[in-house]
Design a protein around this motif. Structure first.
Motif, PDB file in Angstrom:
ATOM      1  N   ILE A  22       0.820  -1.213   0.000  1.00 37.52           N
ATOM      2  CA  ILE A  22       0.000   0.000   0.000  1.00 37.52           C
ATOM      3  C   ILE A  22       0.854   1.264   0.000  1.00 37.52           C
ATOM      4  N   CYS A  23       1.919   1.264   0.791  1.00 37.66           N
ATOM      5  CA  CYS A  23       2.715   2.486   0.954  1.00 37.66           C
ATOM      6  C   CYS A  23       3.809   2.648  -0.104  1.00 37.66           C
ATOM      7  N   ASP A  24       4.219   1.550  -0.722  1.00 41.18           N
ATOM      8  CA  ASP A  24       5.255   1.637  -1.758  1.00 41.18           C
ATOM      9  C   ASP A  24       4.918   0.667  -2.888  1.00 41.18           C
ATOM     10  N   PRO A  25       3.770   0.871  -3.561  1.00 39.48           N
ATOM     11  CA  PRO A  25       3.288  -0.123  -4.543  1.00 39.48           C
ATOM     12  C   PRO A  25       4.188  -0.291  -5.765  1.00 39.48           C
ATOM     13  N   LEU A  26       4.914   0.767  -6.147  1.00 38.73           N
ATOM     14  CA  LEU A  26       5.765   0.675  -7.341  1.00 38.73           C
ATOM     15  C   LEU A  26       6.925  -0.289  -7.139  1.00 38.73           C
ATOM     16  N   HIS A  27       7.432  -0.370  -5.907  1.00 39.41           N
ATOM     17  CA  HIS A  27       8.569  -1.254  -5.626  1.00 39.41           C
ATOM     18  C   HIS A  27       8.141  -2.608  -5.040  1.00 39.41           C
ATOM     19  N   TYR A  28       6.828  -2.799  -4.846  1.00 37.82           N
ATOM     20  CA  TYR A  28       6.350  -4.048  -4.237  1.00 37.82           C
ATOM     21  C   TYR A  28       6.772  -5.289  -5.024  1.00 37.82           C
ATOM     22  N   PRO A  29       6.604  -5.321  -6.357  1.00 31.13           N
ATOM     23  CA  PRO A  29       6.967  -6.541  -7.104  1.00 31.13           C
ATOM     24  C   PRO A  29       8.441  -6.907  -6.999  1.00 31.13           C
ATOM     25  N   THR A  30       9.302  -5.910  -6.811  1.00 29.56           N
ATOM     26  CA  THR A  30      10.739  -6.208  -6.733  1.00 29.56           C
ATOM     27  C   THR A  30      11.194  -6.478  -5.308  1.00 29.56           C
ATOM     28  N   ARG A  31      10.539  -5.846  -4.337  1.00 28.78           N
ATOM     29  CA  ARG A  31      10.949  -6.029  -2.930  1.00 28.78           C
ATOM     30  C   ARG A  31      10.312  -7.254  -2.285  1.00 28.78           C
ATOM     31  N   ILE A  32       9.057  -7.504  -2.588  1.00 29.18           N
ATOM     32  CA  ILE A  32       8.350  -8.646  -2.001  1.00 29.18           C
ATOM     33  C   ILE A  32       8.164  -9.700  -3.087  1.00 29.18           C
ATOM     34  N   THR A  33       9.132 -10.583  -3.206  1.00 35.06           N
ATOM     35  CA  THR A  33       9.063 -11.657  -4.198  1.00 35.06           C
ATOM     36  C   THR A  33       8.725 -12.979  -3.514  1.00 35.06           C
ATOM     37  N   VAL A  34       8.320 -13.939  -4.322  1.00 36.21           N
ATOM     38  CA  VAL A  34       7.964 -15.261  -3.788  1.00 36.21           C
ATOM     39  C   VAL A  34       9.158 -15.891  -3.074  1.00 36.21           C
ATOM     40  N   VAL A  35      10.340 -15.783  -3.683  1.00 38.87           N
ATOM     41  CA  VAL A  35      11.550 -16.381  -3.088  1.00 38.87           C
ATOM     42  C   VAL A  35      11.858 -15.737  -1.742  1.00 38.87           C
ATOM     43  N   ARG A  36      11.795 -14.417  -1.677  1.00 39.78           N
ATOM     44  CA  ARG A  36      12.087 -13.727  -0.420  1.00 39.78           C
ATOM     45  C   ARG A  36      11.068 -14.061   0.669  1.00 39.78           C
ATOM     46  N   VAL A  37       9.814 -14.180   0.273  1.00 45.45           N
ATOM     47  CA  VAL A  37       8.775 -14.526   1.253  1.00 45.45           C
ATOM     48  C   VAL A  37       8.983 -15.945   1.775  1.00 45.45           C
ATOM     49  N   LYS A  38       9.334 -16.872   0.894  1.00 46.16           N
ATOM     50  CA  LYS A  38       9.593 -18.254   1.332  1.00 46.16           C
ATOM     51  C   LYS A  38      10.763 -18.309   2.310  1.00 46.16           C
ATOM     52  N   ILE A  39      11.810 -17.545   2.027  1.00 43.54           N
ATOM     53  CA  ILE A  39      12.959 -17.484   2.941  1.00 43.54           C
ATOM     54  C   ILE A  39      12.534 -16.888   4.275  1.00 43.54           C
ATOM     55  N   SER A  40      11.727 -15.837   4.237  1.00 40.55           N
ATOM     56  CA  SER A  40      11.254 -15.185   5.465  1.00 40.55           C
ATOM     57  C   SER A  40      10.413 -16.147   6.306  1.00 40.55           C
ATOM     58  N   VAL A  41       9.558 -16.915   5.635  1.00 28.97           N
ATOM     59  CA  VAL A  41       8.717 -17.887   6.341  1.00 28.97           C
ATOM     60  C   VAL A  41       9.573 -18.971   6.996  1.00 28.97           C
ATOM     61  N   CYS A  42      10.561 -19.475   6.253  1.00 31.32           N
ATOM     62  CA  CYS A  42      11.461 -20.502   6.813  1.00 31.32           C
ATOM     63  C   CYS A  42      12.229 -19.960   8.025  1.00 31.32           C
ATOM     64  N   LEU A  43      12.717 -18.722   7.908  1.00 29.68           N
ATOM     65  CA  LEU A  43      13.422 -18.096   9.027  1.00 29.68           C
ATOM     66  C   LEU A  43      12.491 -17.909  10.224  1.00 29.68           C
ATOM     67  N   CYS A  44      11.237 -17.549   9.947  1.00 26.01           N
ATOM     68  CA  CYS A  44      10.251 -17.369  11.014  1.00 26.01           C
ATOM     69  C   CYS A  44      10.059 -18.660  11.799  1.00 26.01           C
ATOM     70  N   TRP A  45       9.890 -19.767  11.091  1.00 27.48           N
ATOM     71  CA  TRP A  45       9.681 -21.053  11.764  1.00 27.48           C
ATOM     72  C   TRP A  45      10.954 -21.533  12.466  1.00 27.48           C
ATOM     73  N   PHE A  46      12.110 -21.298  11.836  1.00 29.12           N
ATOM     74  CA  PHE A  46      13.375 -21.704  12.466  1.00 29.12           C
ATOM     75  C   PHE A  46      13.598 -20.924  13.759  1.00 29.12           C
ATOM     76  N   CYS A  47      13.420 -19.613  13.701  1.00 31.24           N
ATOM     77  CA  CYS A  47      13.621 -18.775  14.892  1.00 31.24           C
ATOM     78  C   CYS A  47      12.605 -19.118  15.978  1.00 31.24           C
ATOM     79  N   SER A  48      11.378 -19.424  15.581  1.00 34.31           N
ATOM     80  CA  SER A  48      10.348 -19.791  16.558  1.00 34.31           C
ATOM     81  C   SER A  48      10.704 -21.090  17.267  1.00 34.31           C
ATOM     82  N   THR A  49      11.161 -22.067  16.490  1.00 28.83           N
ATOM     83  CA  THR A  49      11.546 -23.360  17.077  1.00 28.83           C
ATOM     84  C   THR A  49      12.760 -23.207  17.982  1.00 28.83           C
ATOM     85  N   PHE A  50      13.740 -22.419  17.542  1.00 29.58           N
ATOM     86  CA  PHE A  50      14.945 -22.199  18.330  1.00 29.58           C
ATOM     87  C   PHE A  50      14.623 -21.454  19.631  1.00 29.58           C
ATOM     88  N   ALA A  51      13.816 -20.401  19.525  1.00 28.48           N
ATOM     89  CA  ALA A  51      13.456 -19.608  20.705  1.00 28.48           C
ATOM     90  C   ALA A  51      12.649 -20.440  21.700  1.00 28.48           C
TER      91      ALA A  51
END
Length: 329
Positions: free
Chosen positions: A131-160
């Motif tokens: 919403i706040c930066d729609p022109l750069h959304y396709p380049t900043r929020i990609t499927v690959v980056r989101v998948k990495i973020s999700v994996c990191l989220c679950w890894f950090c949650s399990t570790f914590a």
């Protein structure tokens, strides 16, 4: 005769000196409570399984936002499949699964809690950029980056969660006062760290991001209403903005419902301190778990693609050749 009657009230009558007593519930109340909670558990697992299958199967749904919803659905599915049934056993009956499974249960609870709030933060970031930066959304929020973020989220949650429950994992049953009990206690320091990392910081980030999204969304909506143009490009841009605003509204409802279910538990912990009312704590825990059942209902209410996908899944049409490429939007 009195000794036999006393033994009958124990979880393990053969261990007279070390067994816990069975929870005292009126049979009608216990049956009703177990039926209701079991139904919620079944519905939660089934609905979230539909979300998981939908986003995983149909290629058209492999977008950054939907991958975040998939990750949230996995945590909600675990709540329905494992956490609610184990919570029912822990609070309405004797714990018969042993000390090791008790430590695994609390570790799983901590992991799912952390992963859920992490997913909600990622969803908020996704909507903020869209919403706040729609022109750069396709380049900043990609499927690959989101998948990495999700994996990191679950890894950090399990570790914590492993750090948070490490004493119990090393020495299962250390907090139990008798056999048939499954308890967990934390030090004041660990409790404060948990409060800051899993409540204050993420909730603050979510609120700040969505306040910014709300302000920008309102200004964009006003601009689109007041500015009408015949230029095709502008019309296309306005249509894209409307789509993003609708997605932001839907996920905003998701976040608000989540916080409404999540905050009472921690607010109660803050107010009560060391004085714990287990009936209230049990109710607030179940309120938080019930949120896992509400999320798929929100998708069904606001997302046509989810309703279309469910129709194909229930009618078993997904087993037909190449249905993964079907147009369900």
């Amino acid at each position: 005769m009195m000794e036999i009657q006393k033994g009958a009230e124990l979880c393990f009558p053969q261990l007279l000196n070390s067994s816990c007593r069975k929870p005292t519930f009126h049979w009608s109340k216990a049956v009703l409570l177990n039926i209701v909670l079991s139904f919620i558990s079944l519905i939660t697992a089934a609905l979230n399984l539909l979300v998981i299958i939908s986003v995983s199967h149909f290629r058209q749904l492999h977008t950054p936002s939907n991958i975040l919803l998939l990750s949230l659905a996995v945590s909600d599915f675990l709540v329905g499949l494992l956490l609610i049934p184990l919570e029912i056993i822990r609070n309405t009956a004797c714990w018969v699964l042993g000390d090791f499974m008790c430590s695994i249960y609390y570790n799983l609870v901590a992991s799912v809690f952390c992963a859920s709030i992490g997913n909600i933060v990622l969803i908020s970031v996704d909507r903020y950029v869209a919403i706040c930066d729609p022109l750069h959304y396709p380049t900043r929020i990609t499927v690959v980056r989101v998948k990495i973020s999700v994996c990191l989220c679950w890894f950090c949650s399990t570790f914590a969660s492993s750090l948070y429950t490490k004493d119990m994992l090393i020495e299962p049953g250390r907090y139990n006062s008798c056999y048939g009990e499954c308890m967990f206690f934390t030090s004041d320091t660990a409790g404060i760290v948990d409060l800051v990392l899993t409540f204050i910081v993420p909730v603050s980030v979510i609120i700040v991001l969505y306040m910014r999204v709300f302000v920008v969304a309102v200004s964009q909506a006003r601009a689109m209403r007041s500015h009408v143009t015949a230029v095709t490009l502008q019309r296309s841009l306005n249509q894209t903005n409307r789509s993003e605003l609708k997605a932001a509204r839907t996920l905003g409802v998701l976040v608000v419902v989540y916080l409404a279910s999540f905050c009472p538990y921690y607010c109660y912990s803050l107010v009560e301190g060391n004085v714990v009312n287990y009936s209230s704590l049990y109710f607030l825990t179940m309120l938080f778990y019930f949120n896992s059942c509400l999320n798929p209902l929100i998708y069904a209410l606001f997302y046509p693609w989810f309703r279309n996908a469910v129709k194909l899944i229930i009618t078993l049409q997904i087993f037909k050749y190449d249905t993964s490429e079907a147009n369900i939007l």
